[in-house]
Design a protein around this motif. Structure first.
Motif, short mmCIF file in Angstrom:
data_model
loop_
_atom_site.label_atom_id
_atom_site.label_comp_id
_atom_site.label_asym_id
_atom_site.label_seq_id
_atom_site.Cartn_x
_atom_site.Cartn_y
_atom_site.Cartn_z
N PRO A 45 0.44 -6.59 -35.20
CA PRO A 45 0.23 -5.65 -34.09
C PRO A 45 1.53 -5.16 -33.46
O PRO A 45 1.70 -3.96 -33.21
N ALA A 46 2.44 -6.09 -33.21
CA ALA A 46 3.73 -5.71 -32.62
C ALA A 46 4.55 -4.87 -33.59
O ALA A 46 5.17 -3.86 -33.20
N TRP A 52 9.68 -4.40 -33.14
CA TRP A 52 10.10 -5.25 -34.24
C TRP A 52 10.76 -6.54 -33.79
O TRP A 52 10.67 -7.56 -34.47
N ASP A 53 11.44 -6.53 -32.64
CA ASP A 53 12.05 -7.76 -32.14
C ASP A 53 10.97 -8.79 -31.82
O ASP A 53 11.09 -9.97 -32.16
N GLU A 54 9.93 -8.33 -31.15
CA GLU A 54 8.82 -9.22 -30.81
C GLU A 54 8.09 -9.68 -32.08
O GLU A 54 7.69 -10.85 -32.19
N GLN A 60 8.80 -15.50 -37.22
CA GLN A 60 9.56 -16.75 -37.39
C GLN A 60 8.65 -17.97 -37.25
O GLN A 60 8.79 -18.94 -37.99
N LYS A 61 7.71 -17.89 -36.30
CA LYS A 61 6.75 -18.99 -36.16
C LYS A 61 5.87 -19.10 -37.39
O LYS A 61 5.58 -20.20 -37.86
N PHE A 62 5.43 -17.94 -37.90
CA PHE A 62 4.61 -17.96 -39.12
C PHE A 62 5.34 -18.66 -40.25
O PHE A 62 4.76 -19.50 -40.96
N ASP A 89 11.39 -5.99 -43.73
CA ASP A 89 12.06 -5.27 -42.65
C ASP A 89 12.58 -6.21 -41.58
O ASP A 89 13.55 -5.90 -40.89
N LEU A 90 11.91 -7.34 -41.41
CA LEU A 90 12.25 -8.24 -40.32
C LEU A 90 13.24 -9.33 -40.70
O LEU A 90 14.02 -9.78 -39.85
N PHE A 91 13.23 -9.75 -41.98
CA PHE A 91 14.00 -10.94 -42.34
C PHE A 91 15.04 -10.75 -43.43
O PHE A 91 15.75 -11.69 -43.77
#
Length: 242
Positions: A45-46, A52-54, A60-62, A89-91
């Protein structure tokens, strides 16, 4: 075969029986299922809303909640696609990149997992009626899943599957799209349901709870004689009689 179960937010909050049926189905396929009760959201959702920061924090928790040692199976193509592809895109370039890549290799939507990994397609399900299959956008366009659900459904005793017009067209949910553009979203749902009813279908089946929620809301609003049902719930239907 040991697998870890990933239950998406929609299913956890709105369709918990589908989560339990996912466990039953995987066990029927010969898998040992583990579930980490600490798991939460994948961050989709975020991410889709541009935060993208959120989304990274949630992601990271996932990555901490799941192991890279086993297959991870989910009854959702949208959430599977988020982890498998959008996590790039995030990692990418982060300290989590190596672990993320291992998770991405191991995560599967359940129909893909059953057909292409476990290689089992018959589970003794029974469901009387006519049904159409709705291709969720994430399944078709992101995860490239089209034939697998249809193959599994063809093995359900009593179920007549018919191909519906525009099965690959979006149902109108699209996350926040359905809120921001309610009129367009509702019209898209109306067309999907109308096409199914034109085929005299009793059921609309899909792999994504979000699509089912969208279509069922329209069905309920107008009290139409048709219902939505998740693929997993179809594949475990009638087991009490077996």
């Amino acid at each position: 075969m040991k697998v870890e179960l990933f239950v998406p937010c929609f299913i956890d909050q709105l369709y918990p029986e589908t989560a339990f049926n996912t466990i039953r189905l995987l066990e029927k396929a010969g898998c040992e299922v583990t579930y980490n009760a600490e798991q939460t959201c994948c961050g989709q959702p975020a991410y889709n809303a541009g935060f993208w920061d959120e989304a990274t924090v949630v992601g990271q928790k996932f990555l901490k909640d799941f192991s890279a040692d086993h297959y991870i199976v989910s009854p959702s193509t949208s959430c599977t696609g988020m982890v498998k592809y959008s996590y790039n895109d995030l990692f990418t370039g982060s300290i989590e990149q190596s672990h993320c890549r291992s998770i991405q290799k191991n995560i599967f939507e359940i129909s893909d997992f059953l057909v292409n990994v476990v290689k089992k397609d018959y589970f003794g399900a029974e469901l009387e009626g006519i049904a159409v299959y709705h291709d969720a956008c994430s399944a078709l366009r992101e995860c490239k899943i089209k034939d697998e659900p249809r193959h599994l459904l063809s093995k359900v005793l009593g179920l007549e599957m018919v191909e519906v017009k525009d099965s690959e067209v979006c149902c109108g949910f699209g996350g926040t799209f359905s809120v921001k553009f309610e009129g367009i979203s509702s019209a898209m749902a109306e067309q999907k349901v109308k096409n199914a009813m034109d085929m005299h279908a009793d059921y609309i089946i899909s792999t994504d709870a979000s699509c089912l929620l969208q279509l069922q809301a329209y069905i309920d609003q107008y009290r139409l004689p048709i219902k939505t049902i998740h693929l997993v719930d179809v594949l475990t239907a009638g087991w009490g009689n077996i």
